[in-house]
Scaffold this active site. Structure first.
Site, PDB file in Angstrom:
ATOM      1  N   TYR A   1       0.816  -1.215   0.000  1.00 32.05           N
ATOM      2  CA  TYR A   1       0.000   0.000   0.000  1.00 32.05           C
ATOM      3  C   TYR A   1       0.852   1.268   0.000  1.00 32.05           C
ATOM      4  CZ  TYR A   1      -4.055  -2.944   1.057  1.00 32.05           C
ATOM      5  OH  TYR A   1      -5.046  -3.899   1.021  1.00 32.05           O
TER       6      TYR A   1
ATOM      7  N   LYS B   1       2.997 -15.576   1.588  1.00 28.28           N
ATOM      8  CA  LYS B   1       2.903 -16.223   0.269  1.00 28.28           C
ATOM      9  C   LYS B   1       4.335 -16.549  -0.146  1.00 28.28           C
ATOM     10  CE  LYS B   1       0.400 -17.369  -3.355  1.00 28.28           C
ATOM     11  NZ  LYS B   1      -0.498 -18.530  -3.342  1.00 28.28           N
TER      12      LYS B   1
ATOM     13  N   ASP C   1      -3.594 -18.056   0.669  1.00 23.34           N
ATOM     14  CA  ASP C   1      -4.767 -18.629   0.002  1.00 23.34           C
ATOM     15  C   ASP C   1      -5.321 -19.794   0.828  1.00 23.34           C
ATOM     16  OD1 ASP C   1      -2.295 -19.749  -0.579  1.00 23.34           O
ATOM     17  OD2 ASP C   1      -2.832 -20.418  -2.593  1.00 23.34           O
TER      18      ASP C   1
ATOM     19  N   ASP D   1      -5.418  -6.957   5.593  1.00 26.79           N
ATOM     20  CA  ASP D   1      -6.616  -6.189   5.255  1.00 26.79           C
ATOM     21  C   ASP D   1      -7.762  -7.164   4.955  1.00 26.79           C
ATOM     22  OD1 ASP D   1      -8.283  -4.146   4.542  1.00 26.79           O
ATOM     23  OD2 ASP D   1      -7.164  -3.499   2.777  1.00 26.79           O
TER      24      ASP D   1
ATOM     25  N   ASP E   1     -10.915  -8.764   7.702  1.00 28.41           N
ATOM     26  CA  ASP E   1     -12.330  -8.584   7.338  1.00 28.41           C
ATOM     27  C   ASP E   1     -13.042  -9.936   7.255  1.00 28.41           C
ATOM     28  OD1 ASP E   1     -12.443  -5.883   7.350  1.00 28.41           O
ATOM     29  OD2 ASP E   1     -12.859  -5.624   5.209  1.00 28.41           O
TER      30      ASP E   1
END
Ligand code: NAD
Length: 367
Positions: free
Chosen positions: A145, A195, A227, A251, A255
């Site tokens: 980000y 990852k 994943d 992020d 959620d």
């Protein structure tokens, strides 16, 4: 002499001020029962600040926060301010500058589904017979980000978009320490999510987390690719204790945790920065949800997310873990006794429907 602390209270907009009243009643009670004092000054933020001063984050508010050990934040925003230019909108103009100004690099989001509220979760009840309690620790100021270069440029006659994922080892070390410390205060299990089969960032992430783990031999560390983690969390949420991950993955995963927990009105969050004099971290503590304009002013909002945000503030910034525990337990008891605001009410036998103050009272009575 009882220990004394100072916090800044920023109720904000919508349901923010309503639920904050209940949190401050709990603060008043818990400081008396645990023999410490907390001075708290209230400041304007968000839409309320725009209306009064023309901007979402007045200088006075920033100074008040600088003089405090922690910020108890309500929520900001609403339809009234939605058409203002982006940089002075309540969320973007207040929350992001506060995070930047105070270097809040660690985002802690509990994903909790109480045993009595498993029906509110979209996950099949047989997978979560006793609910779950997971803490998601997300790095908040680094990663893709914020990495440079970033932007859209012309290459070979077409637009090309570039985002850069960058993590310095020191950034990984400090977030890993927050996660290991949190695990030490819980069930001592930490799952790091990356990852590492594809990203260099994740290779460094995994190596560094393994290194930090040597200082926490009691914590059982595991790793999952993001994943796979996204799937395992749905299938077996009760198996997890603390999760730690970078900004982008955090992020999404935090959620996902919020969604399977059932109700937004129950979930607090913390954003932590530098270490304070009491040995905790300076932090901003707020409900995971927003200002809920659809129910604001009706006295029906669930104050639990705000009250549990206060508990996190006491635990992580003021070092008052016993007081935090007693708030967590009082909330459990109020839920266990059947008290429900509209967002968690199903009409089942034994449920007692209450408003914001009714839920606040039920928690106070169980403190
Ligand atoms: P929201 O979280 O405010 O509301 C989503 C739904 O959840 C609504 O139906 C609401 O009634 C319900 N809800 C949320 N908290 C609740 C509570 N404590 N008790 C009972 N029900 C609750 O999200 P939204 O509708 O997307 O956003 C509304 C406003 O809040 C927007 O202006 C948005 O920008 C702002 N917002 C602010 C923050 C923040 O201050 N950190 C975060 C998210 C959204």
């Amino acid at each position: 002499m009882p220990q004394s602390h100072r916090i800044a209270v920023l109720p904000g907009d919508g349901i923010g001020p309503e639920v904050m009243v209940e949190a401050l009643k709990v603060l008043n009670a818990v400081t008396k029962s645990h023999n410490f004092t907390v001075e708290h000054e209230t400041y304007l933020v968000g839409g309320a600040a725009i209306d009064a001063t023309g901007g979402p984050l007045p200088e006075d508010t920033v100074k008040g926060c600088e003089a405090a050990e922690a910020i108890l934040f309500g929520s900001v925003g609403g339809p009234k301010w939605e058409n203002l230019p982006p940089n002075i909108q309540p969320e973007r103009g207040a929350l992001l500058p506060i995070r930047k100004h105070f270097g809040l690099y660690a985002n802690l989001r509990p994903g909790v589904c109480h045993p009595a509220l498993t029906h509110a979760s979209p996950v099949k009840n047989e997978l979560i017979p006793n609910g779950f309690n997971v803490l998601c620790v997300r790095e908040l100021t680094g990663g893709i980000y914020f990495g440079q270069p970033k932007g859209i440029e012309e290459r070979n006659g077409e637009p090309v978009a570039i985002d850069t994922m960058v993590y310095a080892k020191s950034e990984i070390v400090r977030i890993a320490k927050v996660a290991f410390e949190a695990a030490m205060g819980r069930d001592k299990r930490l799952c790091s999510i990356d990852k590492a089969n594809v990203l260099s960032n994740s290779v460094l992430w995994r190596e560094t987390v393994e290194e930090v783990a040597k200082d926490y031999p009691e914590v059982k560390l595991s790793h999952l690719y993001v994943d796979n983690a996204a799937m395992q969390i749905i299938r077996r949420a009760p198996d997890f204790d603390v999760l730690v991950t970078g900004n982008l993955f955090g992020d999404i995963i935090s959620d996902e945790m919020a969604m399977i927990s059932g109700s937004l009105g129950m979930l607090p969050s913390a954003s932590l920065g530098k270490t304070t004099e009491s040995g905790g971290n300076f932090g901003l503590f707020e409900p995971s949800g927003g200002s809920a304009p659809d129910i604001a002013g009706q006295g029906i909002a669930n104050p639990i997310a705000q009250i549990l945000s206060l508990a996190m503030l006491l635990r992580y910034s003021l070092g008052q873990a016993a007081a935090a525990d007693s708030i967590d337990q009082a909330v459990e008891k109020a839920i266990g006794a059947g008290f429900r605001t509209g967002d968690i009410f199903t009409g089942a036998e034994g449920e007692i429907k209450v408003g914001t103050t009714g839920m606040g009272r039920a928690i106070l009575e169980n403190l």
